[in-house]
Scaffold this motif. Structure first.
Motif, short mmCIF file in Angstrom:
data_model
loop_
_atom_site.label_atom_id
_atom_site.label_comp_id
_atom_site.label_asym_id
_atom_site.label_seq_id
_atom_site.Cartn_x
_atom_site.Cartn_y
_atom_site.Cartn_z
N HIS A 209 23.29 17.57 53.29
CA HIS A 209 24.25 18.46 53.96
C HIS A 209 25.09 19.20 52.93
O HIS A 209 25.77 18.58 52.11
CB HIS A 209 25.15 17.62 54.87
N LEU A 210 25.06 20.52 53.00
CA LEU A 210 25.83 21.37 52.10
C LEU A 210 26.91 22.12 52.88
O LEU A 210 26.63 22.70 53.93
CB LEU A 210 24.91 22.39 51.42
N ARG B 249 30.85 23.96 48.59
CA ARG B 249 29.73 23.49 47.76
C ARG B 249 29.61 21.98 47.69
O ARG B 249 28.82 21.46 46.89
CB ARG B 249 29.79 24.06 46.33
N GLN B 250 30.31 21.26 48.51
CA GLN B 250 30.09 19.81 48.55
C GLN B 250 28.69 19.54 49.09
O GLN B 250 28.26 20.12 50.10
CB GLN B 250 31.11 19.11 49.44
N LEU B 251 27.97 18.64 48.43
CA LEU B 251 26.60 18.29 48.83
C LEU B 251 26.52 16.79 49.01
O LEU B 251 26.81 16.02 48.08
CB LEU B 251 25.60 18.76 47.76
N VAL B 252 26.11 16.35 50.20
CA VAL B 252 26.10 14.93 50.54
C VAL B 252 24.76 14.58 51.18
O VAL B 252 24.23 15.34 52.00
CB VAL B 252 27.24 14.60 51.52
N GLU C 60 27.54 11.46 47.51
CA GLU C 60 27.97 12.82 47.18
C GLU C 60 27.48 13.14 45.77
O GLU C 60 27.70 12.35 44.84
CB GLU C 60 29.49 12.95 47.24
N PHE C 61 26.80 14.26 45.62
CA PHE C 61 26.30 14.67 44.32
C PHE C 61 27.45 15.26 43.51
O PHE C 61 28.28 16.00 44.04
CB PHE C 61 25.15 15.65 44.47
N LEU D 223 25.95 22.02 42.01
CA LEU D 223 25.90 23.44 42.36
C LEU D 223 24.47 23.94 42.41
O LEU D 223 24.07 24.67 43.33
CB LEU D 223 26.71 24.26 41.36
N GLY D 224 23.67 23.55 41.43
CA GLY D 224 22.27 23.96 41.40
C GLY D 224 21.48 23.37 42.55
O GLY D 224 20.61 24.02 43.13
N LEU D 225 21.78 22.12 42.89
CA LEU D 225 21.10 21.48 44.02
C LEU D 225 21.42 22.21 45.32
O LEU D 225 20.54 22.42 46.16
CB LEU D 225 21.53 20.02 44.13
N GLY D 226 22.68 22.59 45.49
CA GLY D 226 23.06 23.33 46.69
C GLY D 226 22.33 24.66 46.79
O GLY D 226 21.91 25.08 47.88
N GLU D 227 22.17 25.34 45.66
CA GLU D 227 21.45 26.61 45.65
C GLU D 227 19.99 26.42 46.02
O GLU D 227 19.41 27.23 46.76
CB GLU D 227 21.57 27.26 44.27
N LYS D 228 19.38 25.33 45.53
CA LYS D 228 17.99 25.04 45.90
C LYS D 228 17.87 24.76 47.39
O LYS D 228 16.90 25.17 48.04
CB LYS D 228 17.49 23.83 45.10
N LEU D 229 18.85 24.05 47.94
CA LEU D 229 18.83 23.74 49.37
C LEU D 229 18.92 25.03 50.18
O LEU D 229 18.18 25.21 51.16
CB LEU D 229 19.97 22.80 49.72
#
Length: 337
Positions: free
Chosen positions: A78-79, A99-102, A161-162, A168-174
């Motif tokens: 979840h972003l 930009r929180q990614l969980v 939580e990442f 940030l990069g993971l969120g962009e990939k998602l």
């Protein structure tokens, strides 16, 4: 500012409703109303994958029918793309920002609540990837390169939580997964999963999935949790909530614990400490003023509960928060939440 003065309603912990309006929602969930009727919304979310797909990717607005306290048997990445507010993941209550990614494990209750102006809608606030236990287990069996996911998936039963710049990069990939179709979409998902195997993260909840997830109490308390996350924690009163639900205080406490696996006071303490953390990091108020503004009746009680939940005193938290903010916003976010 005196201890009795009210604080301005701003920042990630701003209540999204007054006590009267928030409890208006609670009063619609009176015990005499049968579960599943009226305004009671079940917290179980049924995940419908699109035909000929291995997983579900979607983006939705807040507020919306999917943006609520819920659980489901699928894993969920979840972003949050915008806004701030309070999140509840298992027994964790904390702040979130853009930009929180969980990653949330199967049947771990979760929800993100943003303060809103009347009529405001946050378009595309949530980007979500959901996949089944069976699918990911089969994928790891076929692809040994993804074996590094096992520790992450195990940790996700508590919510993870990442952290750091990698998040940030993971969120962009998602987000990018939504730009692909067919095999390209699957390849983008596999690329994201492969990157997750080495990404730094921290666990959020102390306990895993809540028992009695589909109980009538759980369904009724879904609305209560939503209301509590919207309120100023200094205004929340156990007896008022029970009364608005048409319950005696002891019955309310029993149903709350049956639904959440935690006592109401323990939940309220975590909500109040969460609010205090924000004020300690962002306001010039004294420790005493912050304790009072967060709902603690005296400084000794505030210090004792804060130390138990955060592992440091409010004064030490404020000092560390200022040091971390001066060094690195990313590192500060890891500490402050």
């Amino acid at each position: 500012m005196s201890v009795t003065q009210k604080l301005p309603k701003q920042g990630p912990f701003s209540p999204i409703a007054s006590r009267a309006s928030a409890l208006g929602m609670v009063s619609s969930l009176k015990a005499k109303t049968p579960v599943g009727e009226g305004n009671t919304r079940p917290v179980y979310e049924t995940i419908h994958a699109e035909p000929n797909t291995s997983f579900r990717w979607h983006q939705h607005d807040y507020p919306g029918p999917l943006a609520r306290w819920n659980h489901h048997p699928e894993y969920e990445l979840h972003l949050i793309t915008q806004s701030e507010g309070r999140a509840i993941i298992g027994d964790h209550i904390g702040s979130f920002g853009p930009r929180q990614l969980v990653l949330v494990g199967p049947d771990l209750p979760h929800g993100w609540f943003s303060p809103l102006k009347p009529g405001e809608v946050l378009t595309g606030r949530d980007v979500v990837l959901q996949f089944s236990v069976k699918w990911i287990e089969s994928l790891m069996a076929l692809c040994p390169e993804l074996g590094g996911l096992r520790n992450l998936l195990q940790a996700s039963t508590l919510g993870v939580e990442f952290t750091g710049p990698e998040a940030l990069g993971l969120g962009e990939k998602l987000e990018a997964i939504g730009t692909f179709q067919g095999a390209g979409k699957l390849a983008a998902c596999l690329d994201l999963l492969a990157t997750l195997t080495s990404a730094p993260f921290r666990t959020l909840s102390l306990k895993g999935e809540t028992k009695a997830l589909n109980s009538p109490e759980m369904q009724r308390m879904s609305g209560v949790i939503t209301s509590l996350m919207a309120m100023d924690p200094s205004e929340i009163r156990h007896d008022h909530l029970a009364q608005d639900l048409g319950l005696c205080a002891s019955t309310f406490s029993r149903q709350f614990r049956a639904a959440t696996g935690d006592t109401f006071m323990s939940f309220l303490h975590r909500l109040r400490v969460c609010h205090a953390c924000h004020l300690l990091a962002s306001s010039p108020l004294s420790i005493t003023e912050i304790g009072a503004a967060s709902g603690f009746n005296n400084l000794s009680n505030f210090n004792r509960i804060f130390l138990r939940l955060r592992g440091c005193t409010p004064r030490d938290y404020r000092r560390h928060a200022r040091e971390m903010t001066a060094l690195s916003p990313a590192d500060a976010a890891d500490f402050l939440n």
